[in-house]
Write an enzyme that holds these catalytic residues in place. Sequence first.
Site, PDB file in Angstrom:
ATOM      1  N   PRO A  46      37.888  45.081  43.295  1.00 18.86           N
ATOM      2  CA  PRO A  46      37.116  44.002  43.864  1.00 18.86           C
ATOM      3  C   PRO A  46      36.127  44.338  44.574  1.00 18.86           C
ATOM      4  O   PRO A  46      36.495  44.596  45.583  1.00 18.86           O
ATOM      5  CB  PRO A  46      38.462  43.014  44.257  1.00 18.86           C
ATOM      6  N   ALA A  48      33.256  42.072  46.874  1.00 17.04           N
ATOM      7  CA  ALA A  48      32.702  40.722  47.526  1.00 17.04           C
ATOM      8  C   ALA A  48      31.185  40.801  47.171  1.00 17.04           C
ATOM      9  O   ALA A  48      30.634  41.845  47.520  1.00 17.04           O
ATOM     10  CB  ALA A  48      33.131  40.195  48.770  1.00 17.04           C
ATOM     11  N   CYS A 133      41.138  44.011  54.269  1.00 13.85           N
ATOM     12  CA  CYS A 133      39.674  43.970  54.867  1.00 13.85           C
ATOM     13  C   CYS A 133      39.651  44.288  56.309  1.00 13.85           C
ATOM     14  O   CYS A 133      40.705  44.093  57.145  1.00 13.85           O
ATOM     15  CB  CYS A 133      39.345  42.363  55.020  1.00 13.85           C
ATOM     16  N   LYS A 173      46.564  44.742  47.226  1.00  8.92           N
ATOM     17  CA  LYS A 173      45.803  45.717  47.488  1.00  8.92           C
ATOM     18  C   LYS A 173      45.901  45.888  48.874  1.00  8.92           C
ATOM     19  O   LYS A 173      45.486  44.757  49.752  1.00  8.92           O
ATOM     20  CB  LYS A 173      44.332  45.440  46.806  1.00  8.92           C
ATOM     21  N   GLY A 236      40.144  54.867  46.466  1.00  8.82           N
ATOM     22  CA  GLY A 236      39.125  55.546  47.489  1.00  8.82           C
ATOM     23  C   GLY A 236      38.654  56.602  47.076  1.00  8.82           C
ATOM     24  O   GLY A 236      39.377  57.768  46.663  1.00  8.82           O
ATOM     25  N   ASP A 237      37.450  56.816  47.073  1.00  8.96           N
ATOM     26  CA  ASP A 237      36.339  58.028  47.049  1.00  8.96           C
ATOM     27  C   ASP A 237      36.470  58.563  45.535  1.00  8.96           C
ATOM     28  O   ASP A 237      36.300  59.910  45.423  1.00  8.96           O
ATOM     29  CB  ASP A 237      36.846  59.099  47.992  1.00  8.96           C
ATOM     30  N   GLY A 259      35.745  51.507  43.249  1.00 10.21           N
ATOM     31  CA  GLY A 259      34.964  50.636  43.748  1.00 10.21           C
ATOM     32  C   GLY A 259      33.123  51.083  43.821  1.00 10.21           C
ATOM     33  O   GLY A 259      32.685  50.861  42.950  1.00 10.21           O
ATOM     34  N   ARG A 260      33.198  51.421  44.957  1.00  5.85           N
ATOM     35  CA  ARG A 260      31.885  51.885  45.331  1.00  5.85           C
ATOM     36  C   ARG A 260      31.141  53.109  44.196  1.00  5.85           C
ATOM     37  O   ARG A 260      29.921  52.878  43.989  1.00  5.85           O
ATOM     38  CB  ARG A 260      31.320  52.684  46.885  1.00  5.85           C
TER      39      ARG A 260
HETATM   40  C1  LIG Z   1      30.650  45.985  48.960  1.00  2.76           C
HETATM   41  C2  LIG Z   1      32.162  46.010  49.072  1.00  2.76           C
HETATM   42  C3  LIG Z   1      32.834  44.684  48.964  1.00  2.76           C
HETATM   43  C4  LIG Z   1      34.232  44.949  48.812  1.00  2.76           C
HETATM   44  N1  LIG Z   1      34.896  43.553  48.821  1.00  2.76           N
HETATM   45  C5  LIG Z   1      36.183  43.841  48.553  1.00  2.76           C
HETATM   46  C6  LIG Z   1      37.227  42.677  48.391  1.00  2.76           C
HETATM   47  O1  LIG Z   1      36.444  41.532  48.131  1.00  2.76           O
HETATM   48  N2  LIG Z   1      38.266  42.867  48.088  1.00  2.76           N
HETATM   49  C7  LIG Z   1      39.005  44.102  48.329  1.00  2.76           C
HETATM   50  O2  LIG Z   1      40.159  44.190  48.391  1.00  2.76           O
HETATM   51  N3  LIG Z   1      38.194  45.007  48.607  1.00  2.76           N
HETATM   52  C8  LIG Z   1      36.947  44.906  48.995  1.00  2.76           C
HETATM   53  N4  LIG Z   1      36.188  46.188  49.027  1.00  2.76           N
HETATM   54  C9  LIG Z   1      37.111  47.460  49.109  1.00  2.76           C
HETATM   55  C10 LIG Z   1      36.848  48.046  47.620  1.00  2.76           C
HETATM   56  O3  LIG Z   1      37.698  47.309  46.858  1.00  2.76           O
HETATM   57  C11 LIG Z   1      37.635  49.459  47.798  1.00  2.76           C
HETATM   58  O4  LIG Z   1      39.090  49.352  48.303  1.00  2.76           O
HETATM   59  C12 LIG Z   1      36.850  50.418  48.842  1.00  2.76           C
HETATM   60  O5  LIG Z   1      35.459  50.277  48.376  1.00  2.76           O
HETATM   61  C13 LIG Z   1      37.473  51.649  48.512  1.00  2.76           C
HETATM   62  O6  LIG Z   1      37.437  52.229  47.314  1.00  2.76           O
HETATM   63  P1  LIG Z   1      35.910  53.214  46.566  1.00  2.76           P
HETATM   64  O7  LIG Z   1      35.934  54.444  47.437  1.00  2.76           O
HETATM   65  O8  LIG Z   1      36.362  53.344  45.148  1.00  2.76           O
HETATM   66  O9  LIG Z   1      34.696  52.285  47.051  1.00  2.76           O
HETATM   67  C14 LIG Z   1      34.951  46.071  49.293  1.00  2.76           C
HETATM   68  C15 LIG Z   1      34.312  47.116  49.078  1.00  2.76           C
HETATM   69  C16 LIG Z   1      32.849  47.335  49.218  1.00  2.76           C
HETATM   70  C17 LIG Z   1      31.692  48.401  49.210  1.00  2.76           C
END
Ligand SMILES: Cc1cc2nc3c(=O)[nH]c(=O)nc-3n(C[C@H](O)[C@H](O)[C@H](O)COP(=O)(O)O)c2cc1C
Length: 402
Positions: A46, A48, A133, A173, A236-237, A259-260
């Site tokens: 997820p 936002a 968060c 989460k 993560g990552d 995510g990213r």
């Molecule tokens: C722009 C943005 C918005 C995010 N919004 C949420 C959210 O609404 N809920 C949530 O659980 N995590 C949120 N996250 C965190 C991601 O879900 C994820 O846990 C975090 O980016 C690490 O994973 P990644 O390295 O794959 O990005 C957000 C991350 C980003 C970059």
Amino acid sequence: MRDNGGMSTPPSTPNPATAPDPAPAPAPSDLTIGPYAVRPPVVLAPMAGITNAPFRTLCREFSGGKGLFVSEMITTRALVERNEKTMQLIHFDASETPRSIQLYGVDPVTVGKAVRMIVEEDLADHIDLNFGCPVPKVTRKGGGSALPYKRNLLRSILREAVAGAGDLPVTIKMRKGIDDDHLTYLDAGRIAVEEGVSAVALHGRTTAQHYGGTADWDAIARLKEHVPEIPVLGNGDIWSADDALRMVRETGCDGVVVGRGCLGRPWLFADLVASFEGRDDFLRPTLREVADVMVRHATLLGEWIGDEARGVIDFRKHVAWYLKGFAVGSEMRKRLAITSSLETLRAGLDELDLDQPWPTGADGPRGRTSGNNRVALPDGWLKDPYECAGVGEDAELDTSGG
Ligand SMILES: Cc1cc2nc3c(=O)[nH]c(=O)nc-3n(C[C@H](O)[C@H](O)[C@H](O)COP(=O)(O)O)c2cc1C
């Protein structure tokens, strides 16, 4: 678009007749969340402002419908108050199944009400609760990733959510904890098991880390050992399909949450599916193919919002992510990031050298990457990990994220 040949968008699943012989699949990791089998075990995190219905549609198209795609976060208070914007966010495409919604709430009663509303009004099929968060405005009030420190409050929220959800699976989460001296994830995982949560996802960072440094995958492995009763999802990552397989191999987690890595790369989902299915025919789109995806993304946003200009404006934040690594001058990047019609977006893109191949080194960090060492908390928050008079509802911000 694939390494082994061109492919036009919108994407399709590979033709079995021409696909290369499948290599042996990696260790199967069957992921079930309540009644739902998630095969392969890949989940869109997820995010936002990002993982709205249009973005989920794009990712799903690339994955051939495989995987799980979680909605943008919705605050429980806004939901029970039927806030207009919130009600629009709970929009699922007719083909989305299961419909996966992320809720964020700090008050057990309101969380329970929101969950019951989802069940009674048939708004979703799976509920994920956000405890990750790191935003100071939220943690300062005891919300977000500060909340699991108060074990009893966390337990009450999970109890209300699971009770209200009936047959719908509830997952959580979370982050590792507030900082290295105040880790919460193992206790939170145990509480989740005891309260009937269906799966836990761990972002391997503390609140103090925000998005800086690297995610601690060892923590994911430790959580997996600690709560063998339920699936553990690692987060993560993950920037590439190889990263996803490596995370499963190194941590033993039951699935990955990405995510990213998907920002400006919705086709990563095709690669994720391919790699879990033992294939390595990854997508390497040319700039022309990327441009087509960009226009489609902006179009879907406009249709979803019901206003083309607002859709293109919402799309602006994605432009730099899509173009990362391609030779596009800064003036043109700026121009593309201020367009407000599909026509000008398309016209700008058409001025680019669209024959550029996928740039090497274009994978890797995008989006939030900064760290932060000070965690804002309510006075005395760390004194007692159990007792808590409650968290103010002003800890629920709809922009909070994870
Ligand atoms: C722009 C943005 C918005 C995010 N919004 C949420 C959210 O609404 N809920 C949530 O659980 N995590 C949120 N996250 C965190 C991601 O879900 C994820 O846990 C975090 O980016 C690490 O994973 P990644 O390295 O794959 O990005 C957000 C991350 C980003 C970059």
